[in-house]
Design an enzyme around this catalytic site. Structure first.
Site, PDB file in Angstrom:
ATOM      1  CE  LYS A 108      14.979 -24.392   9.692  1.00  0.00           C
ATOM      2  NZ  LYS A 108      16.053 -23.462   9.281  1.00  0.00           N
ATOM      3  CD  GLU A 119      12.376 -18.413  18.275  1.00  0.00           C
ATOM      4  OE1 GLU A 119      12.487 -17.580  17.360  1.00  0.00           O
ATOM      5  OE2 GLU A 119      11.302 -18.643  18.854  1.00  0.00           O
ATOM      6  CG  LEU A 179      -5.321  -5.433   1.016  1.00  0.00           C
ATOM      7  CD1 LEU A 179      -5.108  -6.260   2.275  1.00  0.00           C
ATOM      8  CD2 LEU A 179      -5.156  -6.309  -0.213  1.00  0.00           C
ATOM      9  NE  ARG A 184      -0.489  -0.192   4.988  1.00  0.00           N
ATOM     10  CZ  ARG A 184      -1.102  -0.360   6.150  1.00  0.00           C
ATOM     11  NH1 ARG A 184      -2.415  -0.503   6.179  1.00  0.00           N
ATOM     12  NH2 ARG A 184      -0.399  -0.409   7.272  1.00  0.00           N
ATOM     13  CG  HIS A 189       7.518 -24.203  12.989  1.00  0.00           C
ATOM     14  ND1 HIS A 189       7.195 -24.116  11.656  1.00  0.00           N
ATOM     15  CD2 HIS A 189       7.739 -22.930  13.403  1.00  0.00           C
ATOM     16  CE1 HIS A 189       7.229 -22.857  11.272  1.00  0.00           C
ATOM     17  NE2 HIS A 189       7.557 -22.113  12.305  1.00  0.00           N
ATOM     18  CG  HIS A 245      10.591 -21.634   7.949  1.00  0.00           C
ATOM     19  ND1 HIS A 245       9.699 -21.044   8.812  1.00  0.00           N
ATOM     20  CD2 HIS A 245      11.755 -21.751   8.642  1.00  0.00           C
ATOM     21  CE1 HIS A 245      10.294 -20.815   9.960  1.00  0.00           C
ATOM     22  NE2 HIS A 245      11.537 -21.224   9.896  1.00  0.00           N
ATOM     23  CE  LYS A 302       9.072 -15.721  20.137  1.00  0.00           C
ATOM     24  NZ  LYS A 302      10.110 -15.848  19.083  1.00  0.00           N
TER      25      LYS A 302
END
Length: 485
Positions: free
Chosen positions: A178, A212, A91, A47, A236, A174, A336
């Site tokens: 791998k 992480e 949109l 946009r 995942h 994703h 995390k």
């Protein structure tokens, strides 16, 4: 190897963080490697009030820093950005989609629409594409999270499914792209050494960890309404579990692979709400120190409610009720602000039933396979060998497959592989709707119980999470891999 045919890749959210960090760098790497058809085009949609030159300046500023360690080849970069067009799109304005249709009219090949946007925009975008006839002979890529729970996930899938056929829909995860995950399939189904051992008689337990060091960064508003269970486990971790535990497919075509993954997800032992405290641990990080740097508590992060009960850590004990895996505990963990950034699968084989070589041959974990997904992609097989010198003294040794050392070819990043699969129409590494439904059905009792119960257990940033996660494994006479080391 070049893609099979020409394409037009339409990137919604073309100025967003995901596009800058992952999608455009992956397309550039594919281009540099000669894997994209020469006539293929990339159309970024956003946009922002930009013309094409303004957008390319944005790309130059934000994308180059995220390409591979080898750096940018300026000749390849120049020819790559020559593929890129830009369309400013609101949109809420139907006329803008007419302009998009007109912009795509003379561009070649299969159309791929990649929705690198929030899930609340998936349905409006799909409906707007259909209103101008852009849903025909096209593929649509949906990023996670796809919904907040089973009901909202079904609502999105129902609406998108009215516009695109299931074989046109690519739900991306994703981790499935791998290299070590792909090699796990090769390891299991291409080698007589491992397949006979890949079952309850020889496997004592399996751990799957995605840890992480980072906190929620600038995603506090999103994360505080999501949490680790929705953000990481439902997709995942359960996808990795299904790859580890699946039966051999009769071929590697998309439905054969996904059929076997679905059987695993449907065989997950249902979670009894009364047992959740025994098999599920949730935590939330407090202030701590990571690599010498003080980091704040989750509740003080921007966008997070000060009294938040959102979990930033999850550890689960999972069982699969089938002949291959009955009685084998699978321990899943994600969080995390943990002590290290690592994603790995640990297969602990059973000790030998009797040892003439001493007690060390009978200890847990003497034989194990560690599949490291990040940061360094390796497969390591641990076994026992005699120490040099007098006496029969055993020591742990390991055999390594370090992909970057063994193979001369550069490794393909996960997004690069998955985007090429979308362009070429290969669905095997994407999540089918029935897989997604099975995963949501399994996690919902945990979500519901946690919503009705108290706050998560605290853990200091820079540690490996609440002590309760270690206690859960101790009940099975085992421990997390880093605790043993």
């Amino acid at each position: 190897m070049q893609t099979d045919s020409s394409f037009t890749f339409v990137l919604f959210g073309g100025t967003g963080d995901l596009s800058m960090r992952k999608i455009l760098p992956a397309l550039y790497e594919a281009h540099r490697a000669g894997m994209l058809a020469a006539s293929g085009k990339i159309v970024a949609v956003a946009r922002h009030e930009e013309d094409r030159d303004g957008y390319l300046r944005w790309v130059n500023e934000h994308v180059k820093a995220h390409v591979a360690k080898s750096g940018v080849d300026e000749n390849a970069w120049t020819s790559f950005i020559a593929r890129i067009e830009y369309v400013k799109l609101d949109l809420g304005n139907a006329e803008d989609f007419v302009k998009l249709r007109d912009a795509l009219q003379d561009l070649p090949g299969t159309r791929v629409f990649y929705l690198a946007t929030g899930p609340s925009l998936f349905v409006p975008i799909c409906r707007a594409l259909a209103s101008v006839g852009l849903n025909e002979h096209a593929r649509i890529v949906l990023e996670k999270p796809l919904g907040y729970d089973l009901r909202s996930s079904n609502a999105i899938n129902d609406a998108v499914g009215e516009i695109f056929a299931e074989e046109q829909i690519y739900r991306i995860d994703h981790y499935l792209g791998k290299e070590p995950v792909q090699n796990l399939l090769a390891l299991r189904f291409g080698n007589a050494l491992f397949e006979p051992l890949w079952r309850r008689e020889w496997v004592e337990s399996i751990q799957i960890t995605i840890a992480e060091e980072l906190g929620v960064e600038a995603r506090g508003d999103f994360y505080d309404n999501t949490g680790a269970l929705r953000d990481m486990v439902q997709n995942h971790l359960l996808q990795l579990l299904s790859i580890v535990a699946m039966e051999p497919p009769h071929s590697m075509d998309s439905d054969s692979v996904r059929d076997e993954k679905l059987r695993v997800l449907r065989a997950l032992k249902p979670i009894d709400p009364r047992d959740i405290s025994k098999v599920a641990v949730r935590g939330q990080y407090h202030a701590g120190v990571i690599r010498g740097t003080s980091v704040p508590a989750y509740a003080t992060e921007p966008g997070v409610k000060t009294d938040s009960a959102t979990e930033t850590f999850v550890a689960l004990k999972v069982e699969i009720e089938n002949w291959r895996w009955a009685g084998v505990p699978f321990f899943l963990r994600t969080g995390k602000r943990l002590a290290d950034r690592v994603a790995e699968i640990v297969v602990n084989f059973r000790a030998v039933p009797h040892s003439a070589l001493g007690a060390s041959a009978l200890r847990a974990g003497a034989n194990r396979l560690v599949i490291r997904l990040q940061p360094n992609e390796t497969i390591r097989l641990y076994c026992l060998a005699k120490k040099p010198g007098e006496g029969m003294n055993l020591s742990s040794v390991h055999l390594d497959l370090a992909f970057d050392q063994f193979f001369k070819e550069g490794q393909m990043e996960a997004y690069q592989r998955l985007l090429l699969d979308v362009i070429n129409g290969r669905l095997a590494l994407f999540v089918r709707r029935d897989e997604q439904e099975a995963a949501w059905k399994w996690v919902e009792p945990i979500l519901n119980e946690w919503a009705a119960s108290g706050k998560p257990k605290p853990y200091a940033a820079g540690t490996w999470g609440p002590a309760a996660a270690s206690a859960m494994l101790a009940q099975h006479d085992t421990c997390w891999l880093e605790e043993e080391n």
